[in-house]
Design a protein around this motif. Structure first.
Motif, PDB file in Angstrom:
ATOM      1  N   ARG A  26       0.826  -1.209   0.000  1.00 12.11           N
ATOM      2  CA  ARG A  26       0.000   0.000   0.000  1.00 12.11           C
ATOM      3  C   ARG A  26       0.861   1.261   0.000  1.00 12.11           C
ATOM      4  O   ARG A  26       0.559   2.235  -0.685  1.00 12.11           O
ATOM      5  CB  ARG A  26      -0.935   0.006   1.209  1.00 12.11           C
ATOM      6  N   THR A  27       1.935   1.244   0.783  1.00 11.03           N
ATOM      7  CA  THR A  27       2.839   2.397   0.821  1.00 11.03           C
ATOM      8  C   THR A  27       3.523   2.579  -0.528  1.00 11.03           C
ATOM      9  O   THR A  27       3.620   3.702  -1.034  1.00 11.03           O
ATOM     10  CB  THR A  27       3.888   2.220   1.939  1.00 11.03           C
ATOM     11  N   MET A  28       3.964   1.493  -1.130  1.00  3.36           N
ATOM     12  CA  MET A  28       4.616   1.583  -2.443  1.00  3.36           C
ATOM     13  C   MET A  28       3.634   2.040  -3.515  1.00  3.36           C
ATOM     14  O   MET A  28       4.012   2.756  -4.440  1.00  3.36           O
ATOM     15  CB  MET A  28       5.248   0.244  -2.827  1.00  3.36           C
ATOM     16  N   ASP A  29       2.377   1.651  -3.389  1.00  3.37           N
ATOM     17  CA  ASP A  29       1.378   2.104  -4.350  1.00  3.37           C
ATOM     18  C   ASP A  29       1.260   3.622  -4.321  1.00  3.37           C
ATOM     19  O   ASP A  29       1.121   4.268  -5.348  1.00  3.37           O
ATOM     20  CB  ASP A  29       0.020   1.468  -4.051  1.00  3.37           C
ATOM     21  N   LEU A  30       1.335   4.193  -3.140  1.00  3.84           N
ATOM     22  CA  LEU A  30       1.216   5.634  -2.974  1.00  3.84           C
ATOM     23  C   LEU A  30       2.529   6.359  -3.250  1.00  3.84           C
ATOM     24  O   LEU A  30       2.553   7.377  -3.934  1.00  3.84           O
ATOM     25  CB  LEU A  30       0.745   5.957  -1.544  1.00  3.84           C
ATOM     26  N   LEU A  31       3.629   5.848  -2.745  1.00  4.15           N
ATOM     27  CA  LEU A  31       4.895   6.595  -2.747  1.00  4.15           C
ATOM     28  C   LEU A  31       6.007   5.937  -3.553  1.00  4.15           C
ATOM     29  O   LEU A  31       7.137   6.413  -3.502  1.00  4.15           O
ATOM     30  CB  LEU A  31       5.387   6.747  -1.296  1.00  4.15           C
ATOM     31  N   GLY A  32       5.702   4.893  -4.289  1.00  8.75           N
ATOM     32  CA  GLY A  32       6.727   4.057  -4.871  1.00  8.75           C
ATOM     33  C   GLY A  32       7.412   4.512  -6.137  1.00  8.75           C
ATOM     34  O   GLY A  32       7.884   3.684  -6.897  1.00  8.75           O
ATOM     35  N   ASP A  33       7.491   5.789  -6.405  1.00 13.60           N
ATOM     36  CA  ASP A  33       8.297   6.216  -7.542  1.00 13.60           C
ATOM     37  C   ASP A  33       9.339   7.214  -7.051  1.00 13.60           C
ATOM     38  O   ASP A  33       9.187   7.835  -5.999  1.00 13.60           O
ATOM     39  CB  ASP A  33       7.432   6.818  -8.663  1.00 13.60           C
ATOM     40  N   GLN A  34      10.403   7.355  -7.807  1.00 14.99           N
ATOM     41  CA  GLN A  34      11.530   8.175  -7.349  1.00 14.99           C
ATOM     42  C   GLN A  34      11.157   9.632  -7.120  1.00 14.99           C
ATOM     43  O   GLN A  34      11.623  10.246  -6.154  1.00 14.99           O
ATOM     44  CB  GLN A  34      12.685   8.068  -8.332  1.00 14.99           C
ATOM     45  N   TRP A  35      10.315  10.221  -7.939  1.00 18.94           N
ATOM     46  CA  TRP A  35       9.983  11.634  -7.774  1.00 18.94           C
ATOM     47  C   TRP A  35       9.202  11.905  -6.498  1.00 18.94           C
ATOM     48  O   TRP A  35       9.417  12.912  -5.826  1.00 18.94           O
ATOM     49  CB  TRP A  35       9.219  12.168  -8.979  1.00 18.94           C
ATOM     50  N   THR A  36       8.290  11.021  -6.142  1.00 17.18           N
ATOM     51  CA  THR A  36       7.485  11.237  -4.944  1.00 17.18           C
ATOM     52  C   THR A  36       8.363  11.291  -3.701  1.00 17.18           C
ATOM     53  O   THR A  36       8.219  12.181  -2.857  1.00 17.18           O
ATOM     54  CB  THR A  36       6.410  10.143  -4.810  1.00 17.18           C
ATOM     55  N   LEU A  37       9.293  10.366  -3.581  1.00 13.43           N
ATOM     56  CA  LEU A  37      10.189  10.363  -2.424  1.00 13.43           C
ATOM     57  C   LEU A  37      11.104  11.577  -2.420  1.00 13.43           C
ATOM     58  O   LEU A  37      11.406  12.133  -1.362  1.00 13.43           O
ATOM     59  CB  LEU A  37      11.005   9.069  -2.395  1.00 13.43           C
ATOM     60  N   LEU A  38      11.526  12.015  -3.595  1.00 12.14           N
ATOM     61  CA  LEU A  38      12.386  13.199  -3.653  1.00 12.14           C
ATOM     62  C   LEU A  38      11.610  14.474  -3.329  1.00 12.14           C
ATOM     63  O   LEU A  38      12.155  15.398  -2.712  1.00 12.14           O
ATOM     64  CB  LEU A  38      13.071  13.294  -5.015  1.00 12.14           C
ATOM     65  N   VAL A  39      10.353  14.549  -3.713  1.00 13.44           N
ATOM     66  CA  VAL A  39       9.510  15.686  -3.315  1.00 13.44           C
ATOM     67  C   VAL A  39       9.381  15.705  -1.790  1.00 13.44           C
ATOM     68  O   VAL A  39       9.525  16.761  -1.155  1.00 13.44           O
ATOM     69  CB  VAL A  39       8.126  15.632  -3.999  1.00 13.44           C
ATOM     70  N   LEU A  40       9.168  14.547  -1.192  1.00 16.48           N
ATOM     71  CA  LEU A  40       9.096  14.483   0.269  1.00 16.48           C
ATOM     72  C   LEU A  40      10.426  14.873   0.911  1.00 16.48           C
ATOM     73  O   LEU A  40      10.455  15.579   1.914  1.00 16.48           O
ATOM     74  CB  LEU A  40       8.674  13.085   0.729  1.00 16.48           C
ATOM     75  N   ARG A  41      11.527  14.430   0.321  1.00 16.07           N
ATOM     76  CA  ARG A  41      12.845  14.822   0.845  1.00 16.07           C
ATOM     77  C   ARG A  41      12.967  16.335   0.884  1.00 16.07           C
ATOM     78  O   ARG A  41      13.393  16.921   1.879  1.00 16.07           O
ATOM     79  CB  ARG A  41      13.960  14.227  -0.015  1.00 16.07           C
ATOM     80  N   GLU A  42      12.573  16.996  -0.202  1.00 13.64           N
ATOM     81  CA  GLU A  42      12.656  18.459  -0.253  1.00 13.64           C
ATOM     82  C   GLU A  42      11.718  19.106   0.760  1.00 13.64           C
ATOM     83  O   GLU A  42      12.060  20.121   1.366  1.00 13.64           O
ATOM     84  CB  GLU A  42      12.380  18.964  -1.666  1.00 13.64           C
ATOM     85  N   ALA A  43      10.546  18.520   0.965  1.00 13.54           N
ATOM     86  CA  ALA A  43       9.623  19.052   1.975  1.00 13.54           C
ATOM     87  C   ALA A  43      10.279  18.996   3.356  1.00 13.54           C
ATOM     88  O   ALA A  43      10.161  19.939   4.143  1.00 13.54           O
ATOM     89  CB  ALA A  43       8.302  18.289   1.960  1.00 13.54           C
ATOM     90  N   PHE A  44      10.990  17.917   3.656  1.00 17.86           N
ATOM     91  CA  PHE A  44      11.699  17.820   4.935  1.00 17.86           C
ATOM     92  C   PHE A  44      12.873  18.792   4.999  1.00 17.86           C
ATOM     93  O   PHE A  44      13.305  19.174   6.077  1.00 17.86           O
ATOM     94  CB  PHE A  44      12.160  16.389   5.204  1.00 17.86           C
ATOM     95  N   ASN A  45      13.381  19.214   3.851  1.00 16.13           N
ATOM     96  CA  ASN A  45      14.450  20.221   3.793  1.00 16.13           C
ATOM     97  C   ASN A  45      13.895  21.643   3.847  1.00 16.13           C
ATOM     98  O   ASN A  45      14.637  22.603   3.674  1.00 16.13           O
ATOM     99  CB  ASN A  45      15.295  20.049   2.529  1.00 16.13           C
ATOM    100  N   GLY A  46      12.590  21.776   4.038  1.00 15.87           N
ATOM    101  CA  GLY A  46      11.988  23.092   4.208  1.00 15.87           C
ATOM    102  C   GLY A  46      11.404  23.702   2.947  1.00 15.87           C
ATOM    103  O   GLY A  46      10.903  24.825   2.972  1.00 15.87           O
ATOM    104  N   VAL A  47      11.443  22.996   1.841  1.00 17.74           N
ATOM    105  CA  VAL A  47      10.859  23.504   0.600  1.00 17.74           C
ATOM    106  C   VAL A  47       9.341  23.428   0.718  1.00 17.74           C
ATOM    107  O   VAL A  47       8.789  22.411   1.161  1.00 17.74           O
ATOM    108  CB  VAL A  47      11.363  22.698  -0.618  1.00 17.74           C
ATOM    109  N   ARG A  48       8.662  24.509   0.331  1.00 16.97           N
ATOM    110  CA  ARG A  48       7.205  24.560   0.441  1.00 16.97           C
ATOM    111  C   ARG A  48       6.527  25.003  -0.863  1.00 16.97           C
ATOM    112  O   ARG A  48       5.362  24.741  -1.059  1.00 16.97           O
ATOM    113  CB  ARG A  48       6.779  25.562   1.527  1.00 16.97           C
ATOM    114  N   ARG A  49       7.262  25.704  -1.726  1.00 13.03           N
ATOM    115  CA  ARG A  49       6.642  26.308  -2.908  1.00 13.03           C
ATOM    116  C   ARG A  49       7.025  25.576  -4.191  1.00 13.03           C
ATOM    117  O   ARG A  49       8.139  25.081  -4.347  1.00 13.03           O
ATOM    118  CB  ARG A  49       7.018  27.788  -2.988  1.00 13.03           C
ATOM    119  N   PHE A  50       6.060  25.576  -5.120  1.00 15.24           N
ATOM    120  CA  PHE A  50       6.187  24.858  -6.380  1.00 15.24           C
ATOM    121  C   PHE A  50       7.495  25.181  -7.103  1.00 15.24           C
ATOM    122  O   PHE A  50       8.232  24.270  -7.488  1.00 15.24           O
ATOM    123  CB  PHE A  50       4.986  25.205  -7.276  1.00 15.24           C
ATOM    124  N   ASP A  51       7.781  26.464  -7.301  1.00 14.99           N
ATOM    125  CA  ASP A  51       8.977  26.852  -8.057  1.00 14.99           C
ATOM    126  C   ASP A  51      10.253  26.371  -7.388  1.00 14.99           C
ATOM    127  O   ASP A  51      11.215  26.013  -8.062  1.00 14.99           O
ATOM    128  CB  ASP A  51       9.025  28.371  -8.248  1.00 14.99           C
TER     129      ASP A  51
END
Length: 152
Positions: free
Chosen positions: A15-40
């Motif tokens: 179920r987790t892989m179905d939701l988050l199982g591609d490289q871009w999704t995990l990298l977007v989350l990584r950036e969110a944890f690095n404080g990134v909040r805005r699209f650009d």
């Protein structure tokens, strides 16, 4: 070709892989944890195509890991802060960092350090038993069927 959905499988990993199982999704989350909040800023940090980023942000907000908060009216612009559910994903990323640093890092060292605020030390993730505090590792754990396990 259509991918198989694991969203209804009786398996938390599937179920987790179905939701988050591609490289871009995990990298977007990584950036969110690095404080990134805005699209650009997500786009600039990742070098990701706008349509791909839009799709990943929509998936993460729809699933409840990110929130979508308007910060500008004209034109409409949004920030994507982590929700409680999203913040709770941090131990998974920390474990991935630890594993990647151990097995895939360059000889010069890891690309990112995790500094623990309580002791002000660069540290790594460790998985421990919530009941006794003992180490959870492949040789100390047995996977067994739980109450939500049903045949496929």
């Amino acid at each position: 070709m259509r991918r198989t959905s694991f969203a209804r499988w009786p398996c938390s990993i599937a179920r987790t892989m179905d939701l988050l199982g591609d490289q871009w999704t995990l990298l977007v989350l990584r950036e969110a944890f690095n404080g990134v909040r805005r699209f650009d800023r997500f786009q600039a940090e990742l070098g990701i195509a706008r349509n791909t980023l839009t799709e990943r942000l929509d998936r993460l907000t729809g699933a409840g890991l990110l929130d979508r908060v308007r910060y500008q009216e004209r034109p409409a612009r949004y920030e994507y802060p982590l929700t409680e559910m999203g913040a709770d994903f941090f131990p998974v990323l920390a474990a991935m960092i630890r594993w990647g640093d151990q097995w895939l890092a360059d000889p010069v060292g890891p690309p990112t350090l995790l500094r623990h605020h309580d002791c002000d030390t660069a540290s790594t993730a460790a998985v421990s038993c919530a009941k006794c505090g003992g180490e959870m590792s492949a040789d100390r754990v047995t996977m067994e069927p739980g109450p939500g396990r049903v045949a496929l």
